[in-house]
Scaffold this motif. Structure first.
Motif, PDB file in Angstrom:
ATOM      1  N   VAL A 194       0.647  -0.834   0.344  1.00  0.00           N
ATOM      2  CA  VAL A 194       0.597   0.532   0.574  1.00  0.00           C
ATOM      3  C   VAL A 194       0.820   1.162   0.021  1.00  0.00           C
ATOM      4  CG1 VAL A 194      -1.814   1.424   0.821  1.00  0.00           C
ATOM      5  CG2 VAL A 194      -1.774  -1.310   0.965  1.00  0.00           C
ATOM      6  N   GLU A 195       0.621   2.079  -1.257  1.00  0.00           N
ATOM      7  CA  GLU A 195       1.508   3.549  -0.673  1.00  0.00           C
ATOM      8  C   GLU A 195       0.301   4.569  -0.726  1.00  0.00           C
ATOM      9  OE1 GLU A 195       4.025   3.950  -3.840  1.00  0.00           O
ATOM     10  OE2 GLU A 195       4.881   2.347  -3.979  1.00  0.00           O
ATOM     11  N   ALA A 196       0.561   5.488  -0.190  1.00  0.00           N
ATOM     12  CA  ALA A 196      -0.557   7.099  -0.658  1.00  0.00           C
ATOM     13  C   ALA A 196       0.786   8.284  -0.571  1.00  0.00           C
ATOM     14  CB  ALA A 196      -0.763   7.144   0.699  1.00  0.00           C
ATOM     15  N   ALA A 197      -0.028   8.644  -1.583  1.00  0.00           N
ATOM     16  CA  ALA A 197       1.159  10.662  -1.420  1.00  0.00           C
ATOM     17  C   ALA A 197       0.002  11.554  -1.733  1.00  0.00           C
ATOM     18  CB  ALA A 197       0.383  10.250  -3.254  1.00  0.00           C
TER      19      ALA A 197
ATOM     20  N   ARG B  34       5.744  10.481  -0.477  1.00  0.00           N
ATOM     21  CA  ARG B  34       4.664   9.817  -0.751  1.00  0.00           C
ATOM     22  C   ARG B  34       5.262   8.552   0.509  1.00  0.00           C
ATOM     23  NH1 ARG B  34       6.912   7.317  -5.328  1.00  0.00           N
ATOM     24  NH2 ARG B  34       5.730   5.377  -5.365  1.00  0.00           N
ATOM     25  N   LEU B  35       3.970   7.728   0.570  1.00  0.00           N
ATOM     26  CA  LEU B  35       4.255   6.612   2.547  1.00  0.00           C
ATOM     27  C   LEU B  35       4.275   5.133   1.176  1.00  0.00           C
ATOM     28  CD1 LEU B  35       1.775   8.780   4.616  1.00  0.00           C
ATOM     29  CD2 LEU B  35       4.515   9.043   4.506  1.00  0.00           C
ATOM     30  N   ARG B  36       5.046   4.623   1.920  1.00  0.00           N
ATOM     31  CA  ARG B  36       4.552   3.186   2.164  1.00  0.00           C
ATOM     32  C   ARG B  36       3.901   2.674   3.642  1.00  0.00           C
ATOM     33  NH1 ARG B  36       7.695   0.673  -1.681  1.00  0.00           N
ATOM     34  NH2 ARG B  36       9.789   1.382  -2.222  1.00  0.00           N
ATOM     35  N   LEU B  37       2.689   2.164   3.926  1.00  0.00           N
ATOM     36  CA  LEU B  37       2.083   1.699   4.716  1.00  0.00           C
ATOM     37  C   LEU B  37       2.339   0.232   5.042  1.00  0.00           C
ATOM     38  CD1 LEU B  37      -0.654   4.465   4.009  1.00  0.00           C
ATOM     39  CD2 LEU B  37       1.457   4.454   5.186  1.00  0.00           C
ATOM     40  N   ASP B  38       1.949   0.061   6.143  1.00  0.00           N
ATOM     41  CA  ASP B  38       1.457  -1.696   6.740  1.00  0.00           C
ATOM     42  C   ASP B  38       0.198  -1.039   7.901  1.00  0.00           C
ATOM     43  OD1 ASP B  38       4.458  -2.699   6.222  1.00  0.00           O
ATOM     44  OD2 ASP B  38       5.131  -1.730   8.071  1.00  0.00           O
ATOM     45  N   VAL B  39      -0.861  -2.039   6.519  1.00  0.00           N
ATOM     46  CA  VAL B  39      -2.077  -2.276   7.105  1.00  0.00           C
ATOM     47  C   VAL B  39      -2.890  -3.489   7.328  1.00  0.00           C
ATOM     48  CG1 VAL B  39      -4.409  -1.797   5.489  1.00  0.00           C
ATOM     49  CG2 VAL B  39      -2.670  -0.652   5.029  1.00  0.00           C
ATOM     50  N   ALA B  40      -2.708  -3.679   8.687  1.00  0.00           N
ATOM     51  CA  ALA B  40      -3.616  -4.880   8.513  1.00  0.00           C
ATOM     52  C   ALA B  40      -4.533  -5.492   7.896  1.00  0.00           C
ATOM     53  CB  ALA B  40      -4.338  -4.862  10.633  1.00  0.00           C
ATOM     54  N   PRO B  41      -4.152  -6.979   7.512  1.00  0.00           N
ATOM     55  CA  PRO B  41      -4.936  -8.011   6.846  1.00  0.00           C
ATOM     56  C   PRO B  41      -6.230  -7.306   7.159  1.00  0.00           C
ATOM     57  CG  PRO B  41      -3.040  -9.116   7.433  1.00  0.00           C
ATOM     58  CD  PRO B  41      -3.094  -7.502   8.081  1.00  0.00           C
ATOM     59  N   ASP B  42      -6.748  -7.603   7.943  1.00  0.00           N
ATOM     60  CA  ASP B  42      -8.087  -8.036   8.424  1.00  0.00           C
ATOM     61  C   ASP B  42      -8.959  -6.326   8.569  1.00  0.00           C
ATOM     62  OD1 ASP B  42      -6.423  -6.909  10.864  1.00  0.00           O
ATOM     63  OD2 ASP B  42      -8.057  -7.922  12.544  1.00  0.00           O
ATOM     64  N   ARG B  43      -8.173  -5.175   8.574  1.00  0.00           N
ATOM     65  CA  ARG B  43      -8.569  -4.284   8.606  1.00  0.00           C
ATOM     66  C   ARG B  43      -8.545  -3.375   7.424  1.00  0.00           C
ATOM     67  NH1 ARG B  43     -12.482  -1.848  11.343  1.00  0.00           N
ATOM     68  NH2 ARG B  43     -11.032   0.436  10.716  1.00  0.00           N
ATOM     69  N   ARG B  44      -7.990  -4.040   6.360  1.00  0.00           N
ATOM     70  CA  ARG B  44      -7.497  -3.832   4.941  1.00  0.00           C
ATOM     71  C   ARG B  44      -8.587  -2.761   4.211  1.00  0.00           C
ATOM     72  NH1 ARG B  44      -3.534  -4.450   1.186  1.00  0.00           N
ATOM     73  NH2 ARG B  44      -2.476  -5.769   2.701  1.00  0.00           N
TER      74      ARG B  44
ATOM     75  N   ALA C 280      -9.821  10.846   3.749  1.00  0.00           N
ATOM     76  CA  ALA C 280      -8.816  11.429   4.244  1.00  0.00           C
ATOM     77  C   ALA C 280      -7.693  12.775   3.342  1.00  0.00           C
ATOM     78  CB  ALA C 280      -7.879  11.043   4.946  1.00  0.00           C
ATOM     79  N   GLY C 281      -8.088  12.292   2.182  1.00  0.00           N
ATOM     80  CA  GLY C 281      -7.490  13.047   0.870  1.00  0.00           C
ATOM     81  C   GLY C 281      -6.510  12.181  -0.262  1.00  0.00           C
ATOM     82  N   LEU C 282      -5.737  11.148   0.254  1.00  0.00           N
ATOM     83  CA  LEU C 282      -4.819  10.548   0.099  1.00  0.00           C
ATOM     84  C   LEU C 282      -5.183  10.206  -1.075  1.00  0.00           C
ATOM     85  CD1 LEU C 282      -3.869  10.772   3.428  1.00  0.00           C
ATOM     86  CD2 LEU C 282      -2.697   9.291   3.146  1.00  0.00           C
ATOM     87  N   HIS C 283      -4.044  10.235  -1.656  1.00  0.00           N
ATOM     88  CA  HIS C 283      -4.660   9.631  -3.430  1.00  0.00           C
ATOM     89  C   HIS C 283      -3.540   8.370  -2.685  1.00  0.00           C
ATOM     90  CE1 HIS C 283      -4.152   8.305  -7.303  1.00  0.00           C
ATOM     91  NE2 HIS C 283      -3.400   7.536  -7.526  1.00  0.00           N
ATOM     92  N   VAL C 284      -4.116   6.944  -2.979  1.00  0.00           N
ATOM     93  CA  VAL C 284      -4.258   5.332  -2.669  1.00  0.00           C
ATOM     94  C   VAL C 284      -3.483   4.484  -3.905  1.00  0.00           C
ATOM     95  CG1 VAL C 284      -4.422   3.644  -0.746  1.00  0.00           C
ATOM     96  CG2 VAL C 284      -4.686   5.797  -0.701  1.00  0.00           C
ATOM     97  N   THR C 285      -2.568   3.456  -3.488  1.00  0.00           N
ATOM     98  CA  THR C 285      -2.407   3.207  -4.355  1.00  0.00           C
ATOM     99  C   THR C 285      -1.516   1.682  -4.050  1.00  0.00           C
ATOM    100  OG1 THR C 285      -0.291   3.463  -4.841  1.00  0.00           O
ATOM    101  CG2 THR C 285      -1.616   4.314  -5.899  1.00  0.00           C
ATOM    102  N   VAL C 286      -2.778   0.242  -4.177  1.00  0.00           N
ATOM    103  CA  VAL C 286      -2.220  -1.075  -3.595  1.00  0.00           C
ATOM    104  C   VAL C 286      -1.602  -2.171  -5.287  1.00  0.00           C
ATOM    105  CG1 VAL C 286      -3.958  -0.730  -2.017  1.00  0.00           C
ATOM    106  CG2 VAL C 286      -4.552  -1.683  -4.069  1.00  0.00           C
TER     107      VAL C 286
END
Length: 327
Positions: A255-258, A294-304, A314-320
């Motif tokens: 997961v990345e966010a910009a 740009r951020l690399r994010l750790d996201v819990a699998p059960d909360r993805r 929240a206004g972030l551009h998210v790519t997976v």
């Protein structure tokens, strides 16, 4: 403001026995006077051909090249030398005359133009001061560092008081510290004399450091273009990703966010309030007057699913990574 460089429908085709090679395929570009514009692209994208067409070392197959309103591509042999004096060139390899001093190297184009000796000496002194080499005019190239040689090259390119400065990979042979100094010098020269600067480079750090705008060449075409502040705000595009590189991490994060915001604190507070999300790595910079990251994010699998929705809200551009959206 009068445009410094205007390219319209620029096309260059090299006819070969095995088939034509299209080096430039319809380039439209406008660089305002006094701007610093970067041209980036992989090897073979057409960057060198573009430079040769702007300087009339190559005649385009079709299209026009204007420098301060004058058609470079249409200049006849009688006018070509005069037109070229309006364009200064800075190269990766400075190619100074080893047997001439720094001052003599700078004075060389003035001698060719038959500028009187007294004016030559005056102009060389001005240029040595401009590039930070006052007092080093008597030094030979072997006595100068790589950065000092490049300063002499910049001074020589400015000798005839050109309106356009073309820099072809001007820092590729320099270390990081010297590169920053040379880019600061180029910006200072632009600010002090108002010259239009076109930088050909494969280094995104050069674009981040000094350019007002940028164009990405790919197979002879401009595929992305714009002011730096606009380009970095086009999240997910090739230029935006390369201008804001992410640190390399050992873990594979899908997961990345910009973002492009005025205050980054709001972004990190929003991320901190989302369950199952943590920042693994990131890059935050101010480019073209815009605060971007740009951020690399750790996201819990059960909360993805919930986390991704909250990040976008929240206004972030998210790519997976492909196939990971609903994993």
């Amino acid at each position: 403001m009068t445009d410094g460089i205007v390219l319209t429908g620029l096309r260059k085709v090299y006819p070969l026995r095995g088939g034509d090679v299209v080096a430039l395929d319809g380039i439209d570009l406008r660089v305002p006077r006094g701007a610093i514009h970067g041209i980036v692209g992989e090897s073979g994208a057409g960057k060198s051909t573009l430079v040769r067409c702007v300087t009339a070392l190559e005649r385009p197959t079709s299209g026009t090249v204007l420098v301060d309103g004058e058609a470079v591509d249409a200049a006849g042999e009688r006018d070509l030398r005069r037109v070229r004096r309006r364009i200064g060139m800075v190269f990766q390899q400075v190619n100074l005359f080893d047997a001439r001093t720094a001052a003599e190297n700078i004075a060389y184009p003035l001698r060719i133009a038959k500028v009187p000796a007294a004016r030559r000496r005056e102009r060389v002194a001005e240029l040595l001061d401009l590039v930070g080499l006052a007092g080093r005019g008597g030094s030979y190239p072997a006595q100068l560092s790589g950065g000092q040689k490049q300063r002499v090259g910049i001074a020589r390119a400015l000798a005839a008081d050109p309106s356009v400065l073309l820099c072809d990979e001007p820092t590729s042979a320099l270390d990081a510290a010297t590169t920053r100094q040379i880019l600061a010098l180029i910006r200072d020269v632009r600010d002090r004399v108002g010259v239009t600067v076109l930088i050909i480079t494969h280094e995104m750090s050069v674009v981040r450091e000094v350019c007002d705008s940028v164009s990405l060449l790919d197979r002879g075409r401009i595929v992305e273009h714009g002011p730096i502040g606009e380009v970095v705000g086009r999240h997910g595009t090739r230029l935006a990703r390369e201008l804001i590189p992410l640190p390399v991490t050992a873990d594979s994060t899908t997961v990345e966010a910009a973002f492009a915001v005025e205050h980054t604190g709001e972004v990190f507070r929003a991320i901190g309030g989302i369950d199952g999300v943590a920042v693994a790595a990131g890059t935050v910079e101010t480019l073209g007057g815009v605060r971007v990251g740009r951020l690399r994010l750790d996201v819990a699998p059960d909360r993805r699913a919930a986390a991704l929705a909250a990040l976008r809200q929240a206004g972030l551009h998210v790519t997976v990574a492909p196939g990971e959206e609903a994993a």
